[in-house]
Design a protein around this motif. Structure first.
Motif, PDB file in Angstrom:
ATOM      1  N   GLY A  79      31.273  20.729 -16.047  1.00 53.20           N
ATOM      2  CA  GLY A  79      30.887  20.231 -14.772  1.00 53.20           C
ATOM      3  C   GLY A  79      30.960  18.750 -14.635  1.00 53.20           C
ATOM      4  O   GLY A  79      30.628  18.047 -13.733  1.00 53.20           O
ATOM      5  N   ARG A  81      33.172  15.306 -13.926  1.00 48.52           N
ATOM      6  CA  ARG A  81      34.530  15.294 -13.106  1.00 48.52           C
ATOM      7  C   ARG A  81      35.473  14.389 -13.748  1.00 48.52           C
ATOM      8  O   ARG A  81      34.853  13.521 -14.577  1.00 48.52           O
ATOM      9  CB  ARG A  81      33.894  14.367 -11.643  1.00 48.52           C
ATOM     10  CG  ARG A  81      35.363  14.305 -10.808  1.00 48.52           C
ATOM     11  CD  ARG A  81      34.893  13.860  -9.343  1.00 48.52           C
ATOM     12  NE  ARG A  81      36.261  14.134  -8.516  1.00 48.52           N
ATOM     13  CZ  ARG A  81      36.667  15.047  -7.893  1.00 48.52           C
ATOM     14  NH1 ARG A  81      36.117  16.255  -8.145  1.00 48.52           N
ATOM     15  NH2 ARG A  81      37.683  14.995  -7.292  1.00 48.52           N
ATOM     16  N   TYR A 209      36.371  18.916 -11.518  1.00 46.25           N
ATOM     17  CA  TYR A 209      35.491  19.130 -12.411  1.00 46.25           C
ATOM     18  C   TYR A 209      35.881  19.966 -13.452  1.00 46.25           C
ATOM     19  O   TYR A 209      36.445  21.204 -13.154  1.00 46.25           O
ATOM     20  CB  TYR A 209      34.086  19.940 -11.629  1.00 46.25           C
ATOM     21  CG  TYR A 209      33.588  19.070 -10.865  1.00 46.25           C
ATOM     22  CD1 TYR A 209      32.656  17.962 -11.122  1.00 46.25           C
ATOM     23  CD2 TYR A 209      33.804  19.207  -9.158  1.00 46.25           C
ATOM     24  CE1 TYR A 209      31.960  17.173  -9.885  1.00 46.25           C
ATOM     25  CE2 TYR A 209      33.172  18.531  -8.254  1.00 46.25           C
ATOM     26  CZ  TYR A 209      32.478  17.283  -8.567  1.00 46.25           C
ATOM     27  OH  TYR A 209      31.586  16.499  -7.652  1.00 46.25           O
ATOM     28  N   MET A 314      26.838  19.661  -9.021  1.00 52.41           N
ATOM     29  CA  MET A 314      27.484  20.134 -10.183  1.00 52.41           C
ATOM     30  C   MET A 314      27.043  19.759 -11.604  1.00 52.41           C
ATOM     31  O   MET A 314      26.792  18.418 -11.583  1.00 52.41           O
ATOM     32  CB  MET A 314      29.130  19.636  -9.876  1.00 52.41           C
ATOM     33  CG  MET A 314      29.987  20.448 -10.827  1.00 52.41           C
ATOM     34  SD  MET A 314      30.111  22.377 -10.714  1.00 52.41           S
ATOM     35  CE  MET A 314      31.061  22.362  -9.256  1.00 52.41           C
ATOM     36  N   ASN A 315      26.887  20.617 -12.288  1.00 53.22           N
ATOM     37  CA  ASN A 315      26.506  20.410 -13.414  1.00 53.22           C
ATOM     38  C   ASN A 315      26.922  21.301 -14.671  1.00 53.22           C
ATOM     39  O   ASN A 315      27.714  22.268 -13.999  1.00 53.22           O
ATOM     40  CB  ASN A 315      24.963  20.043 -13.944  1.00 53.22           C
ATOM     41  CG  ASN A 315      24.241  21.185 -13.582  1.00 53.22           C
ATOM     42  OD1 ASN A 315      24.577  22.596 -13.530  1.00 53.22           O
ATOM     43  ND2 ASN A 315      23.029  21.058 -12.616  1.00 53.22           N
ATOM     44  N   ALA A 319      28.499  24.953 -12.813  1.00 52.77           N
ATOM     45  CA  ALA A 319      29.665  25.334 -13.151  1.00 52.77           C
ATOM     46  C   ALA A 319      30.292  26.658 -13.556  1.00 52.77           C
ATOM     47  O   ALA A 319      31.318  27.115 -13.478  1.00 52.77           O
ATOM     48  CB  ALA A 319      30.274  24.194 -13.882  1.00 52.77           C
TER      49      ALA A 319
END
Length: 408
Positions: A79, A81, A209, A314-315, A319
């Motif tokens: 997750g 980037r 990501y 997003m994490n 993800a």
């Protein structure tokens, strides 16, 4: 036995029998007057009205192709980037080499921690209140993470709590000796460095990501056409089988936005409106919930309608979401959760009886949501005579009325 002794025995027996009769009568009177009750404390609760369904999470994903074979060790958390060309993982020829590499990283992190402790020994502060607040805050966060199953944050909060306790120990003159620990770690590190073999670096072919694993559903939905999926198409992907992803080393998610595709009962579609935020509850995931935007309604068939939600957070957990049991929140109610057995109508007023000390009092309520077993009530205008926080609500009891004295 002479007559005098018999006389005394009769007197004693008469007294004992009299005491027993009086006690029995008193007990029966007490039980007759006593009204056993069961109470529950009025506490604020948030209750969701939801639509339960199954959902498919769609991301703009591309594979990182394999270059050889071996054991892969991710260097980047799922997750996160990354930029094109960043090293996201390393590949070893066998499991033992990968295990040694992970242990080297653990030792280096521990050495950094213990050396920082050594530098702080002897440094004292008189501001103990701030340190104690840090301990309380860290402890609360750690317990909350355990209760919620937030495994992502658990290690972070655990380390924060350990740091806070150590800081207070140092501030109050506590003795901490780390020399032996540092020496042992450095000796272990030296041995591992001598036996560590080479590895192959895995780099990101484009920015995005990073996700270290694949699930076989990456090509199930065309990302660019995901927002157009019909009821039948959604049913098809919900029942699809994953592909075998051979020859890949993870993937990159290229776009910020991801989609949630699901079918809901057609009669519930009016609960959603354009530009509305939709909270998606995930009962089987450690993240528990995500916030999304309602995008559109597609076709309807056989009492079902396909809808599309969109998110951009997003994490590590998000993800890896894919086929999930979800609850779409259509309404949220905040108030006191009251057992429906407690609700009564007295002189045209809906309310509950509460116990103030040992006296029964009537409190009015305003019901904003009802379920089979409970209701959510509130007191918007903070009026007198209304139910308040921490009132002891009577959920079981007979012959209740205002002012009645309850013996407990």
């Amino acid at each position: 036995m002479n007559a005098k002794v018999k006389k005394y025995l009769m007197i004693i027996l008469s007294v004992v029998l009299g005491v027993f009769v009086i006690s029995y009568i008193g007990y029966q009177v007490y039980m007759f007057r006593r009204t056993p009750v069961k109470t529950e404390t009025a506490l604020e609760r948030t209750v969701y009205e939801t639509i339960d369904t199954k959902a498919f999470f769609v991301r703009d994903e591309s594979y990182i192709q394999a270059k050889g074979s071996g054991t892969i060790v991710p260097l980047v958390t799922d997750g996160i980037r990354v930029a094109k060309g960043d090293t996201v993982a390393v590949m070893f020829k066998d499991d033992n080499s990968a295990r040694d590499f992970n242990r080297i990283n653990e030792i280096e992190a521990s050495l950094t921690y213990y050396k920082s402790l050594k530098n702080r020994v002897g440094v004292q502060t008189t501001d103990l209140s701030s340190l104690e607040k840090r301990i309380d805050s860290s402890c609360y966060s750690y317990i909350k993470a355990i209760q919620s199953g937030d495994v992502i944050s658990l290690a972070k909060y655990r380390d924060s709590l350990k740091e806070s306790i150590t800081a207070r120990q140092l501030a109050t003159g506590g003795a901490i000796s780390v020399d032996e620990k540092i020496e042992a770690l450095e000796n272990e590190l030296s041995k591992l460095n001598k036996k560590t073999g080479g590895y192959t670096s895995i780099t990101a072919e484009n920015s995005g990501y990073y996700i270290s694993t694949t699930d076989g559903y990456e090509n199930t939905v065309e990302y660019d056409s995901a927002v157009e999926y019909t009821v039948d198409q959604v049913e098809e992907i919900l029942n699809a089988k994953p592909d075998e992803n051979k020859g890949v080393m993870g993937k990159l998610v290229d776009s910020f936005n991801w989609y949630v595709l699901c079918n809901i009962p057609t009669n519930k579609v009016t609960s959603f409106k354009a530009d509305r935020k939709v909270k998606v509850l995930l009962p089987n995931s450690s993240i528990q919930q995500v916030e999304t935007d309602f995008i559109k309604v597609n076709d309807n068939k056989d009492g079902k309608t396909s809808i599309v939600l969109c998110g951009n957070e997003m994490n590590e957990t998000i993800a890896n979401l894919r086929l999930e049991d979800v609850q779409l929140v259509i309404n949220e109610y905040n108030g006191f959760r009251i057992d429906n057995r407690a609700i009564r109508e007295v002189e045209g007023e809906q309310g509950v009886y509460v116990l103030v000390g040992n006296i029964v009092r009537f409190r009015k309520i305003n019901v904003i949501y009802s379920a089979a077993d409970y209701s959510i009530v509130n007191n918007v205008d903070n009026e007198s005579g209304q139910l308040r926080m921490y009132d002891e609500v009577i959920v079981e009891g007979t012959d209740l009325y205002e002012g009645k004295v309850i013996s407990r």
